[in-house]
Design a protein around this motif. Structure first.
Motif, mmCIF file in Angstrom:
data_model
loop_
_atom_site.group_PDB
_atom_site.id
_atom_site.type_symbol
_atom_site.label_atom_id
_atom_site.label_comp_id
_atom_site.label_asym_id
_atom_site.label_seq_id
_atom_site.Cartn_x
_atom_site.Cartn_y
_atom_site.Cartn_z
ATOM 1 N N ALA A 35 9.882 -13.550 15.885
ATOM 2 C CA ALA A 35 11.313 -13.808 16.053
ATOM 3 C C ALA A 35 11.991 -14.267 14.771
ATOM 4 N N ASP A 36 11.231 -14.534 13.714
ATOM 5 C CA ASP A 36 11.754 -15.281 12.575
ATOM 6 C C ASP A 36 12.114 -14.424 11.355
ATOM 7 N N PHE A 37 12.159 -13.104 11.533
ATOM 8 C CA PHE A 37 12.495 -12.157 10.460
ATOM 9 C C PHE A 37 11.410 -12.042 9.396
ATOM 10 N N SER A 38 10.225 -12.583 9.653
ATOM 11 C CA SER A 38 9.112 -12.280 8.752
ATOM 12 C C SER A 38 8.749 -10.801 8.872
ATOM 13 N N HIS A 39 9.026 -10.226 10.032
ATOM 14 C CA HIS A 39 8.904 -8.783 10.239
ATOM 15 C C HIS A 39 10.308 -8.182 10.214
ATOM 16 N N ASP A 40 10.522 -7.205 9.377
ATOM 17 C CA ASP A 40 11.832 -6.588 9.204
ATOM 18 C C ASP A 40 12.104 -5.616 10.351
ATOM 19 N N PRO A 41 13.148 -5.847 11.158
ATOM 20 C CA PRO A 41 13.455 -4.924 12.260
ATOM 21 C C PRO A 41 13.647 -3.480 11.805
ATOM 22 N N ASP A 42 14.042 -3.285 10.557
ATOM 23 C CA ASP A 42 14.205 -1.917 10.046
ATOM 24 C C ASP A 42 12.875 -1.162 10.013
ATOM 25 N N ASP A 43 11.754 -1.888 10.021
ATOM 26 C CA ASP A 43 10.445 -1.242 9.991
ATOM 27 C C ASP A 43 9.974 -0.781 11.367
ATOM 28 N N LEU A 44 10.686 -1.150 12.421
ATOM 29 C CA LEU A 44 10.299 -0.706 13.763
ATOM 30 C C LEU A 44 10.245 0.822 13.837
ATOM 31 N N ILE A 45 11.231 1.470 13.256
ATOM 32 C CA ILE A 45 11.279 2.935 13.283
ATOM 33 C C ILE A 45 10.079 3.523 12.551
ATOM 34 N N ARG A 46 9.681 2.913 11.452
ATOM 35 C CA ARG A 46 8.540 3.425 10.686
ATOM 36 C C ARG A 46 7.247 3.321 11.495
ATOM 37 N N LEU A 47 7.085 2.232 12.233
ATOM 38 C CA LEU A 47 5.908 2.096 13.088
ATOM 39 C C LEU A 47 5.939 3.125 14.216
ATOM 40 N N LEU A 48 7.106 3.304 14.809
ATOM 41 C CA LEU A 48 7.232 4.290 15.886
ATOM 42 C C LEU A 48 6.945 5.691 15.372
ATOM 43 N N ASP A 49 7.461 6.017 14.197
ATOM 44 C CA ASP A 49 7.224 7.345 13.617
ATOM 45 C C ASP A 49 5.737 7.579 13.354
ATOM 46 N N ALA A 50 5.029 6.527 12.939
ATOM 47 C CA ALA A 50 3.598 6.677 12.692
ATOM 48 C C ALA A 50 2.860 7.081 13.958
ATOM 49 N N CYS A 51 3.353 6.635 15.095
ATOM 50 C CA CYS A 51 2.741 7.001 16.371
ATOM 51 C C CYS A 51 3.247 8.354 16.864
ATOM 52 N N VAL A 52 4.554 8.521 16.915
ATOM 53 C CA VAL A 52 5.132 9.721 17.517
ATOM 54 C C VAL A 52 4.936 10.948 16.625
#
Length: 247
Positions: free
Chosen positions: A94-111
């Protein structure tokens, strides 16, 4: 279009919760969010409830009594996500240590690239950590080296907590039989995924230490991960790993 949910455990995150929810919903993808709050005395859950009046079909909340641990929060969220038919399930702080902009990159790695588990990795392309004391960087980095030596996993960031699971991975793992409940939980989930033969991909990210609120890391949590890995490895010697079975 896949149906995807971001699970965010919280304890005393009032400084961050509004911004992180808005940041996830601002992505160019229809992510849902499940907040799992462990009785935050600072009113984190109340802030989420207020935001649910705006995000009526995208934002969800599970409230638990007291601090029950990171692992149990995610296990609760995984079961909820499976029950509600999500295709991909994310872990994120919840603390922005993980960049929400990277969510798409993780999803793309799967899809797009066929990964069953995508890991936001701090160490797959060097050491990409910002604002951590050197001692903590070294502790985290060598913890992953230690886990690789004990388990044999070829994963650079074994303790990473920014991940995207495909539904079939969570369905294959016996979630009621996950032993480690602190930060060791992150290691055990990767280890079980690996032992079951799923495809794992590390996606390089930049991890930035929190700017608001206080860290939940402690020496006890770290020790649980270190010693828990040995127990996990020993248990694995007496288990047959097969999808849909006990692991």
């Amino acid at each position: 279009m896949t149906k995807d949910v971001v699970i965010i455990p919280t304890y005393n995150e009032k400084e961050n919760i509004t911004a992180i929810i808005n940041a996830v919903f601002s992505q160019q993808h229809d992510f849902h969010i499940l907040i799992i709050d462990d009785g935050s005395p600072d009113g984190t859950a109340n802030i989420v409830k207020d935001m649910m009046t705006k995000y009526t079909d995208e934002l969800f909340l599970i409230e638990r009594q007291g601090k029950q641990g990171l692992g149990t929060a995610y296990l609760t969220g995984f079961k909820w996500a499976l029950e509600h038919g999500y295709d991909y399930v994310f872990e994120m702080d919840a603390d922005f240590s993980h960049d929400p902009d990277d969510l798409i990159r993780l999803l793309d790695a799967c899809v797009d690239e066929g990964a069953d588990l995508a890991i936001g990795s701090r160490y797959v392309s060097g050491v990409n950590v910002v604002n951590w004391p050197m001692g903590r960087v070294l502790m985290s980095y060598f913890a992953s080296v230690y886990v690789r030596l004990v388990t044999g996993m070829d994963i650079k960031d074994t303790t990473a907590g920014f991940k995207c699971y495909s539904r079939k991975v969570l369905e294959a793992i016996d979630l009621d039989n996950v032993h480690l409940k602190g930060y060791g939980f992150q290691i055990e989930m990767k280890f079980t995924t690996w032992k079951l033969g799923f495809k794992i991909k590390e996606v390089p990210i930049i991890f930035t230490d929190r700017k608001q609120g206080s860290s939940k890391m402690s020496g006890g949590i770290f020790n649980e991960a270190v010693w828990g890995v040995i127990g996990m490895k020993l248990r694995s010697l007496f288990h047959t790993y097969k999808r849909g079975g006990r692991a």
